[in-house]
Design an enzyme around this catalytic site. Structure first.
Site, mmCIF file in Angstrom:
data_model
loop_
_atom_site.group_PDB
_atom_site.id
_atom_site.type_symbol
_atom_site.label_atom_id
_atom_site.label_comp_id
_atom_site.label_asym_id
_atom_site.label_seq_id
_atom_site.Cartn_x
_atom_site.Cartn_y
_atom_site.Cartn_z
ATOM 1 N N THR A 10 -8.483 16.941 -1.117
ATOM 2 C CA THR A 10 -8.445 16.889 -2.581
ATOM 3 C C THR A 10 -9.619 17.668 -3.169
ATOM 4 O O THR A 10 -9.461 18.402 -4.142
ATOM 5 C CB THR A 10 -8.440 15.438 -3.088
ATOM 6 N N CYS A 69 -10.982 14.556 4.737
ATOM 7 C CA CYS A 69 -11.687 15.717 5.308
ATOM 8 C C CYS A 69 -11.884 16.797 4.257
ATOM 9 O O CYS A 69 -12.136 17.962 4.587
ATOM 10 C CB CYS A 69 -10.928 16.287 6.493
ATOM 11 N N GLY A 70 -11.689 16.450 2.983
ATOM 12 C CA GLY A 70 -11.986 17.425 1.934
ATOM 13 C C GLY A 70 -10.759 18.085 1.337
ATOM 14 O O GLY A 70 -10.873 19.121 0.680
ATOM 15 N N TYR A 80 0.851 -1.202 0.000
ATOM 16 C CA TYR A 80 0.000 0.000 0.000
ATOM 17 C C TYR A 80 0.885 1.249 0.000
ATOM 18 O O TYR A 80 1.811 1.374 0.810
ATOM 19 C CB TYR A 80 -0.933 -0.006 1.223
ATOM 20 N N ALA A 140 -9.967 2.626 -1.791
ATOM 21 C CA ALA A 140 -9.462 2.380 -3.153
ATOM 22 C C ALA A 140 -9.016 3.715 -3.752
ATOM 23 O O ALA A 140 -9.566 4.763 -3.409
ATOM 24 C CB ALA A 140 -10.557 1.760 -4.007
ATOM 25 N N ARG A 141 -8.038 3.667 -4.639
ATOM 26 C CA ARG A 141 -7.401 4.916 -5.077
ATOM 27 C C ARG A 141 -7.094 4.921 -6.565
ATOM 28 O O ARG A 141 -7.149 3.894 -7.232
ATOM 29 C CB ARG A 141 -6.089 5.089 -4.309
ATOM 30 N N GLY A 191 0.924 4.313 0.974
ATOM 31 C CA GLY A 191 1.235 5.118 2.164
ATOM 32 C C GLY A 191 2.293 4.461 3.040
ATOM 33 O O GLY A 191 2.945 5.123 3.855
HETATM 34 C C1 SPV Z 1 -3.448 10.059 3.444
HETATM 35 O O1 SPV Z 1 -3.992 9.118 3.979
HETATM 36 O O2 SPV Z 1 -3.254 11.132 4.017
HETATM 37 C C2 SPV Z 1 -3.002 9.940 2.051
HETATM 38 C C3 SPV Z 1 -2.887 8.627 1.497
HETATM 39 O O3 SPV Z 1 -2.664 10.909 1.447
HETATM 40 S S1 SPV Z 1 -1.545 7.788 2.167
HETATM 41 O O4 SPV Z 1 -0.618 7.528 1.085
HETATM 42 O O5 SPV Z 1 -2.074 6.593 2.720
HETATM 43 O O6 SPV Z 1 -0.910 8.599 3.162
#
Ligand code: SPV
Ligand code: MN
Length: 621
Positions: A274, A271-272, A218, A386-387, A220
């Site tokens: 993007t 939380c908005g 994943y 999902a992304r 992140g």
């Molecule tokens: C977040 O969760 O803040 C993200 C996706 O931008 S991650 O890559 O999981 O951090």
């Protein structure tokens, strides 16, 4: 003879040597010898070399082609669908401590464990050696990042999300001033997903500028340049007096005026963030991570350290997110992750279709409606985290300054939480220090982007709490000092898009456009505001005019009162929560306590004087 002597030959060796940097060669050799891949490929900035990475990901099954030209699907393992906070640890020298909620480990012990897990982790696999730049190249912001990984999906994602940095490494002129990220997906199952997620470890060794990540995919957890590099950058920023933030960067374009004003904004996951950066009519520089530095004229300048978006796909539909939806449904280089695939076509939650198939392939493998997990819970057709992964330049609203080495001048900062009953939709801080207080007191409900229970209210200072490798007090003091050094201080605003009345949201999803444009006008001194103990509130007539102008909609006084009244009791409850959270936090800046106490006493006086729990904005005029 060390394995790296066999694996690093010819063209590969030549590319490394051409960097004229002994430190790079030493790291690469060390980790090849440890991880023991069967093959090593060094990739430079050449598009052909970069294309090899995508092809490798397809060849080894980490990605599969979809029907639409350029689109691929990648699945993370069933239990590898979000950042793993519990197994992400900051390595600290014996006796040192960090703030609440941050997992730490004694450095020597952590290194021993993770190096042990990495030993032989790339057996039978190809190791990619990658060079990237965090931030635009050739700029005061650029930081070099060396990525060593056995996952072509990770490397391919980084090609979409970051700027290639082989030439930037040459500009180091042999110095060791770069970050190193070592990643191995570990043993893979028949779906090319990490098998041993129970041995997933992400260890941050900021003292040595390295992050080790093993047994995960994943993004992140695995992509060095995303949240792993953010942690190293926070350490660095704090020592050098700049800011490394979990922030969007956007250009705000007020209607009928020929100007653009740049804002950054910190919002916890989901939380908005993007959707703020994507508000129609505005331009996007970045949606996740920004560095802020002070220029010669005393301005705060920001860059997006990324050049792509790893965005939550849930609820991207033609009505709420038309630009992203269009990008996701037309040909371009794009990776979907953890959506449902049927006949090589992706389906996701909230995409605005009512013909979602009842079987297909998803993050659980073969999927059918009603399929249950080991705990008897029904598996949704697509994961809620999902992304999609794509370049920002693919979007029609990409800002022209996206790669500007000088970044953009920041004139406003948003701090946004997720709160159903306390904060008004937008208000302005009374001072820079109060702005830092607003950032420090962000609260949000947990979401699917991190493992664990959803829907719990959590304090998440500056939306950056997960990534702090220094004590919170030290981090907040750096913010206060950063602002004090500026000649042109950005105005700071708090937003809350999630306020409810009797269980129903008090505003439409896109109303945030009005809030943002009001904030932009405040930066230019165009709107008066109402001073209250919590901050400056918008005036009704300004919002009414903006709603007419922007949406051709009548914004009623009733709506205004519902949204912008100051809920004394709720604010006092929030202050009490903050007192509890921060009471045990050592080294907090004095200003934080002063502001908190002042707000508390002012609210208490108001409560005593009026006997009311809520006061309309007009009360304060
Ligand atoms: C977040 O969760 O803040 C993200 C996706 O931008 S991650 O890559 O999981 O951090
Ligand atoms: Mn993020």
């Amino acid at each position: 003879m060390p394995l790296s002597n066999f694996l690093l030959r010819g063209e590969n060796l030549h590319k490394l040597v051409a960097l004229e940097n002994p430190h790079v060669i030493r790291q690469v050799r060390r980790f090849i010898d440890l991880c023991k891949p069967v093959k090593v490929t060094v990739i430079g900035d050449d598009p052909e070399e970069i294309a090899y990475v995508r092809q490798l990901s397809l060849d080894n099954g980490e990605e599969v082609k979809l029907k639409m030209e350029g689109h691929t699907i990648h699945f993370d393992g069933f239990h590898d669908q979000a950042r793993d906070k519990g197994h992400t640890a900051v390595l600290l020298p014996f006796g040192e401590r960090l703030s609440r909620g941050i997992v730490t480990l004694e450095r020597e012990e952590g290194l021993k464990e993770v190096l042990g897990l990495l030993d032989g982790s790339m057996k039978g696999k190809e190791c990619l050696i990658r060079f990237f730049s965090l931030g635009p190249t050739n700029s005061r912001f650029s930081l070099c990042a060396l990525q060593i990984t056995d996952s072509a999906y990770v490397a391919h994602s980084e090609d979409l999300l970051y700027r290639s940095g082989y030439e930037q490494f040459k500009r180091l002129k042999g110095s060791h001033d770069f970050f190193t990220f070592i990643h191995s997906a570990g043993e893979l199952d028949e779906r090319s997903c990490t098998k041993n997620v129970d041995k997933r470890r992400i260890y941050i060794d900021h003292l040595d500028g390295k992050v080790y990540s093993v047994n995960n995919q994943y993004a992140g957890n695995s992509l060095g340049l995303k949240k792993l590099a953010l942690r190293l950058a926070i350490y660095r920023a704090n020592h050098e007096g700049w800011l490394a933030e979990h922030m969007l960067v956007m250009g705000v374009h007020p209607p009928r005026k020929k100007r653009v004003t740049y804002f950054t904004g910190a919002y916890p996951s989901a939380c908005g963030k993007t959707s703020t950066a994507m508000i129609p009519g505005q331009t996007i520089v970045g949606d996740d991570i920004a560095y802020l530095k002070i220029d010669e004229d005393g301005n705060a300048r920001a860059v997006n350290i990324e050049s792509g978006i790893f965005g939550i796909i849930k609820d991207v539909n033609p009505v709420d997110d038309p630009l992203i939806y269009k990008a996701l449904t037309t040909p371009r280089e794009l990776i979907f992750s953890n959506v449902l695939i049927v006949d090589d076509v992706p389906y996701w939650q909230g995409m605005g279709r009512d013909d979602i198939p009842e079987s297909g392939v998803n993050f659980s493998g073969e999927w059918w409606k009603g399929k249950k997990d080991d705990d008897g819970r029904e598996i949704p057709f697509a994961h809620s985290n999902a992304r999609y992964t794509m370049r920002i330049s693919e979007l029609e609203n990409a800002d022209p300054k996206i790669h500007d080495p000088d970044g953009v001048i920041v004139q406003g900062i948003f701090y946004g939480g997720r709160d159903s009953d306390t904060n008004v939709p937008i208000y302005e801080a009374l001072s820079w220090e109060h702005g830092v207080y607003l950032g420090a007191t962000i609260e949000s409900e947990t979401t699917s982007a991190t493992l664990g229970q959803e829907g719990v209210r959590k304090s998440n200072p500056m939306a950056n709490m997960d990534f702090l490798v220094i004590p919170l007090g030290t981090y907040l003091r750096n913010h206060i000092e950063f602002g004090r050094k500026l000649r042109n201080r950005p105005r700071v605003f708090s937003t809350n898009y999630f306020l409810k009345h009797e269980g129903v949201f008090t505003n439409e999803i896109l109303d945030k456009k009005v809030w943002v444009i009001w904030a932009e006008g405040r930066v230019h001194g165009e709107y008066d505001a109402i001073k209250t103990p919590i901050g400056y509130l918008p005036k009704y007539k300004d919002l009414r005019d903006l709603f007419r102008q922007v949406f051709d909609r009548e914004y009623t006084l009733e709506e205004y009162h519902q949204q912008f009244s100051v809920r004394l009791d709720k604010f006092m409850e929030k202050i009490a929560r903050m007192e509890a959270v921060y009471r045990t936090e050592p080294g907090m800046p004095r200003e934080f306590g002063e502001i908190l106490n002042q707000q508390k006493s002012e609210l208490e006086v108001l409560k005593a004087e009026t006997g009311k729990s809520t006061l309309t904005p007009e009360f304060f005029i």
